[in-house]
Design a protein around this motif. Structure first.
Motif, PDB file in Angstrom:
ATOM      1  N   HIS A 172       0.827  -1.209   0.000  1.00  0.00           N
ATOM      2  CA  HIS A 172       0.000   0.000   0.000  1.00  0.00           C
ATOM      3  C   HIS A 172       0.865   1.266   0.000  1.00  0.00           C
ATOM      4  CE1 HIS A 172      -3.984   1.780   0.382  1.00  0.00           C
ATOM      5  NE2 HIS A 172      -3.451   2.672   1.182  1.00  0.00           N
ATOM      6  N   VAL A 173       2.064   1.156   0.573  1.00  0.00           N
ATOM      7  CA  VAL A 173       2.984   2.281   0.579  1.00  0.00           C
ATOM      8  C   VAL A 173       3.941   2.216  -0.615  1.00  0.00           C
ATOM      9  CG1 VAL A 173       4.813   3.463   1.863  1.00  0.00           C
ATOM     10  CG2 VAL A 173       2.861   2.468   3.084  1.00  0.00           C
ATOM     11  N   SER A 174       4.569   1.056  -0.815  1.00  0.00           N
ATOM     12  CA  SER A 174       5.625   0.945  -1.826  1.00  0.00           C
ATOM     13  C   SER A 174       5.119   1.193  -3.244  1.00  0.00           C
ATOM     14  CB  SER A 174       6.283  -0.436  -1.749  1.00  0.00           C
ATOM     15  OG  SER A 174       5.359  -1.457  -2.101  1.00  0.00           O
ATOM     16  N   ASN A 175       3.859   0.818  -3.513  1.00  0.00           N
ATOM     17  CA  ASN A 175       3.318   0.938  -4.871  1.00  0.00           C
ATOM     18  C   ASN A 175       2.215   1.989  -4.981  1.00  0.00           C
ATOM     19  OD1 ASN A 175       4.715  -1.637  -4.770  1.00  0.00           O
ATOM     20  ND2 ASN A 175       3.793  -2.108  -6.731  1.00  0.00           N
ATOM     21  N   GLN A 176       2.102   2.859  -4.009  1.00  0.00           N
ATOM     22  CA  GLN A 176       0.985   3.809  -3.987  1.00  0.00           C
ATOM     23  C   GLN A 176       0.948   4.714  -5.216  1.00  0.00           C
ATOM     24  OE1 GLN A 176       1.424   7.237  -1.157  1.00  0.00           O
ATOM     25  NE2 GLN A 176       3.244   6.141  -0.463  1.00  0.00           N
ATOM     26  N   HIS A 177       2.096   5.171  -5.678  1.00  0.00           N
ATOM     27  CA  HIS A 177       2.104   6.137  -6.776  1.00  0.00           C
ATOM     28  C   HIS A 177       1.794   5.462  -8.113  1.00  0.00           C
ATOM     29  CE1 HIS A 177       3.525   9.077  -3.953  1.00  0.00           C
ATOM     30  NE2 HIS A 177       4.558   8.317  -3.645  1.00  0.00           N
ATOM     31  N   PHE A 179       0.362   2.515  -8.610  1.00  0.00           N
ATOM     32  CA  PHE A 179      -0.974   1.925  -8.569  1.00  0.00           C
ATOM     33  C   PHE A 179      -2.045   3.005  -8.737  1.00  0.00           C
ATOM     34  CE2 PHE A 179      -4.757  -0.060  -6.880  1.00  0.00           C
ATOM     35  CZ  PHE A 179      -4.632  -1.400  -7.236  1.00  0.00           C
ATOM     36  N   SER A 180      -1.887   4.114  -8.019  1.00  0.00           N
ATOM     37  CA  SER A 180      -2.872   5.206  -8.087  1.00  0.00           C
ATOM     38  C   SER A 180      -2.946   5.804  -9.485  1.00  0.00           C
ATOM     39  CB  SER A 180      -2.521   6.298  -7.071  1.00  0.00           C
ATOM     40  OG  SER A 180      -2.641   5.809  -5.749  1.00  0.00           O
ATOM     41  N   LEU A 181      -1.796   5.946 -10.151  1.00  0.00           N
ATOM     42  CA  LEU A 181      -1.783   6.525 -11.499  1.00  0.00           C
ATOM     43  C   LEU A 181      -2.346   5.563 -12.533  1.00  0.00           C
ATOM     44  CD1 LEU A 181       1.693   8.256 -11.341  1.00  0.00           C
ATOM     45  CD2 LEU A 181      -0.503   9.417 -11.670  1.00  0.00           C
ATOM     46  N   ILE A 182      -1.968   4.297 -12.448  1.00  0.00           N
ATOM     47  CA  ILE A 182      -2.435   3.317 -13.439  1.00  0.00           C
ATOM     48  C   ILE A 182      -3.941   3.134 -13.368  1.00  0.00           C
ATOM     49  CG2 ILE A 182      -2.393   0.854 -14.044  1.00  0.00           C
ATOM     50  CD1 ILE A 182       0.619   0.917 -13.207  1.00  0.00           C
ATOM     51  N   PHE A 183      -4.469   3.030 -12.148  1.00  0.00           N
ATOM     52  CA  PHE A 183      -5.896   2.736 -11.991  1.00  0.00           C
ATOM     53  C   PHE A 183      -6.741   3.971 -11.676  1.00  0.00           C
ATOM     54  CE2 PHE A 183      -3.667  -1.268 -11.135  1.00  0.00           C
ATOM     55  CZ  PHE A 183      -4.285  -2.077 -12.079  1.00  0.00           C
ATOM     56  N   LYS A 184      -6.079   5.152 -11.711  1.00  0.00           N
ATOM     57  CA  LYS A 184      -6.782   6.428 -11.489  1.00  0.00           C
ATOM     58  C   LYS A 184      -7.621   6.385 -10.214  1.00  0.00           C
ATOM     59  CE  LYS A 184      -6.911   7.810 -16.348  1.00  0.00           C
ATOM     60  NZ  LYS A 184      -5.845   6.848 -16.749  1.00  0.00           N
ATOM     61  N   ARG A 185      -6.968   5.921  -9.159  1.00  0.00           N
ATOM     62  CA  ARG A 185      -7.615   5.865  -7.842  1.00  0.00           C
ATOM     63  C   ARG A 185      -6.569   6.211  -6.790  1.00  0.00           C
ATOM     64  NH1 ARG A 185     -10.354   0.344  -5.921  1.00  0.00           N
ATOM     65  NH2 ARG A 185     -11.812   0.981  -7.552  1.00  0.00           N
ATOM     66  N   MET A 188      -4.513   6.569  -1.152  1.00  0.00           N
ATOM     67  CA  MET A 188      -4.287   7.192   0.145  1.00  0.00           C
ATOM     68  C   MET A 188      -5.417   8.152   0.534  1.00  0.00           C
ATOM     69  SD  MET A 188      -1.714   6.023   1.719  1.00  0.00           S
ATOM     70  CE  MET A 188      -0.200   5.080   1.474  1.00  0.00           C
ATOM     71  N   ALA A 189      -6.375   8.338  -0.348  1.00  0.00           N
ATOM     72  CA  ALA A 189      -7.545   9.148   0.000  1.00  0.00           C
ATOM     73  C   ALA A 189      -8.269   8.468   1.165  1.00  0.00           C
ATOM     74  CB  ALA A 189      -8.469   9.295  -1.194  1.00  0.00           C
ATOM     75  N   PRO A 190      -8.834   9.235   2.101  1.00  0.00           N
ATOM     76  CA  PRO A 190      -9.396   8.650   3.327  1.00  0.00           C
ATOM     77  C   PRO A 190     -10.357   7.489   3.105  1.00  0.00           C
ATOM     78  CG  PRO A 190      -9.306  11.027   3.533  1.00  0.00           C
ATOM     79  CD  PRO A 190      -8.891  10.708   2.128  1.00  0.00           C
TER      80      PRO A 190
END
Length: 210
Positions: A172-177, A179-185, A188-190
């Motif tokens: 959840h930390v190591s791949n946050q950027h 993962f968030s960019l690829i899946f547009k989610r 880390m949003a609450p």
């Protein structure tokens, strides 16, 4: 003249300050990229003082690793898991791990950096190995209590459970950027964070369930 306790406390405080900055710098830039003069510039000490306390950049890096592992294990040890029912204790442990790694991302980055070094520096540390024994013993005790009460299935390995918990929380930390960019989610949003945290806890508990 300052009291003896004050004089004794100053070196300890200086050392802590150096380590706090060093952890940030090594996590951000790695062992090769971090510079002792940059660390000194952000502390209340000097480059000479850092070498006095730690001897070398490599020794400071190892001390930063040890301090990072000590921090998570110290807090983990204060959770009083033995006083909770086994399923609640496991939920608490997984939730704590998820939150700690998300809120202390330098720890994750340091571990990632050390893996790039193939564990070369951790291999030199006896304290990191000792620090992690209680973490496995804690899981072993929770698991044994859960099995005895018919809550958990038999045949699971506490080290493997620890690996599964760490992997799910670490990702959840190591791949946050990426993962968030690829899946547009924004993971880390609450709302997304809370849902993922709950899912990780549920995955571990269902895996362990009798």
């Amino acid at each position: 003249m300052k009291p003896a306790s004050s004089r004794r406390g100053k070196p300890a405080a200086t050392r802590r300050n150096i380590l706090e900055v060093a952890i940030r710098e090594f996590a951000k830039k790695g062992l090769a990229g971090a510079r002792i003069d940059e660390i000194a510039a952000q502390t209340a000490s000097s480059k000479r003082m850092i070498y006095y306390y730690f001897g070398s950049k490599q020794a400071l890096y190892l001390a930063a690793l040890e301090a990072s592992y000590r921090s998570i294990r110290d807090i983990e040890g204060s959770l009083q898991l033995d006083s909770m029912p086994p399923d609640q204790a496991m939920r608490t442990l997984v939730g704590f791990t998820f939150d700690y790694q998300s809120q202390n991302q330098d720890f994750v980055r340091l571990v990632m950096n050390e893996n790039m070094h193939h564990g070369r520096y951790i291999a030199q540390s006896t304290s990191i190995k000792t620090l992690n024994i209680p973490a496995i013993d804690g899981i072993r005790k929770i698991y044994a209590r859960g099995c005895a009460q018919g809550l958990f299935r038999s045949g699971l390995d506490p080290i493997d459970l620890h690996a599964s918990i760490s992997a799910l929380c670490f990702f959840h930390v190591s791949n946050q950027h990426t993962f968030s960019l690829i899946f547009k989610r924004d993971i880390m949003a609450p709302e997304a964070y809370a849902q993922r945290r709950a899912n990780v806890i549920e995955m571990i508990l269902r895996y362990m369930a009798a």
